[in-house]
Design an enzyme around this catalytic site. Structure first.
Site, PDB file in Angstrom:
ATOM      1  N   PRO A   2       1.307  -9.018  -8.993  1.00  0.00           N
ATOM      2  CG  PRO A   2       2.753  -8.848 -10.657  1.00  0.00           C
ATOM      3  CD  PRO A   2       1.228  -8.491 -10.339  1.00  0.00           C
ATOM      4  CD  GLU A   3       1.004  -9.141  -2.086  1.00  0.00           C
ATOM      5  OE1 GLU A   3       1.664  -8.911  -1.211  1.00  0.00           O
ATOM      6  OE2 GLU A   3      -0.295  -9.209  -1.912  1.00  0.00           O
ATOM      7  NE  ARG A 112      -6.299  -4.071 -14.474  1.00  0.00           N
ATOM      8  CZ  ARG A 112      -6.837  -4.251 -13.245  1.00  0.00           C
ATOM      9  NH1 ARG A 112      -6.621  -5.168 -12.315  1.00  0.00           N
ATOM     10  NH2 ARG A 112      -7.150  -3.011 -12.883  1.00  0.00           N
TER      11      ARG A 112
END
Ligand code: ZN
Length: 275
Positions: A2-3, A112
């Site tokens: 996600p940016e 993750r």
């Protein structure tokens, strides 16, 4: 990963769905995220609190609570926030469960586990080790390119790497760095110190438009936010260079190039971005 636009989309979705509600209880199912989850603080300072508003600073989500404390969340590489009915089966990657009223839960899912969570008193947020060194918000009025110009004098680091440091401007990740440089016709390899003030101002404008367009597009994914499918619904603006190596430049038809800078892929057009 996600940016900034994705995080902003999550912020506005959270604002819509949880502001004015209450964290009834919290279940930390896995405390080993990027940094250990402060379990006791979560129980003492988050459980039972009303949610007042949700802000974003860089890629941190800041949930302001009634007790003047802030629940700070970072999505890391793969973090997803979902609001689901309590009856929804748990996934192995649902690490944090915030119980809400109406038999609903806010779940933080992170395959993750590079995401993290902290609880901080609102008065000292600016001193927080993850916040204190952050540069300007790219969408703020204060960010106009002049600070990039001022801080880059004599720097030999490539402009793309310079942009991605969060010291002067935050939230310019790999995708948006390549895209903004393309729109500004700046070669990503050029030394940051060799770019004029005028070009930095132009770059700042393009950074703002690129991010704003992505955020505007993100609004369309809000409907997925409550979905039980677990799809984060990350989106892409129509990209000019990113991930388009070998494809024709939309401006000049020459093939887009891919190079590595600090181990990350950079995409650019060597004809439109000569210097
Ligand atoms: Zn081109």
């Amino acid at each position: 990963m996600p940016e900034l636009p994705e995080v902003e989309t999550v912020r506005s979705a959270l604002e819509k769905y949880i502001c004015g509600r209450k964290f009834l209880s919290i279940d930390v199912r896995n405390a080993s995220l990027r940094w250990p989850v402060p379990v006791q603080k979560m129980q003492d300072l988050v459980a039972g609190q009303n949610i007042e508003r949700i802000e974003r600073r860089a890629k941190y989500l800041l949930v302001h609570m009634e007790n003047k404390h802030i629940l700070m969340l970072h999505l890391g590489m793969s973090g997803v926030m979902r609001i689901v009915d309590k009856a929804t089966p748990l996934s192995a990657y649902d690490h944090l469960i915030f119980t809400l009223e109406k038999q609903q839960e806010l779940r933080f899912n992170d395959v993750r586990r590079f995401g993290f969570v902290d609880v901080v008193c609102a008065d000292v947020l600016s001193e927080h080790p993850r916040i204190r060194h952050l540069g300007l918000e790219p969408l703020s009025k204060e960010f106009c390119g002049d600070e990039l110009f001022a801080h880059s004098r004599k720097l030999k680091v490539a402009v793309k790497n310079f942009l991605m440091k969060s010291k002067y401007v935050v939230g310019i990740g790999n995708i948006y760095a390549s895209e903004s440089l393309f729109r500004s016709r700046i070669n990503p390899k050029i030394a940051a110190g060799r770019i004029s003030q005028e070009r930095y101002r132009n770059l700042a404008t393009h950074i703002k438009t690129t991010l704003s367009e992505a955020i505007a597009q993100g609004g369309t994914t809000l409907k997925d936010f409550q979905g039980v499918e677990g799809k984060p619904g990350y989106f892409r603006i129509s990209l000019n260079v990113y991930d388009r190596a070998g494809e024709p430049c939309r401006r000049c038809q020459k093939n887009i190039k891919r190079i590595l800078q600090s181990g990350r892929s950079t995409f650019y057009c060597s004809s439109c971005q000569k210097r």
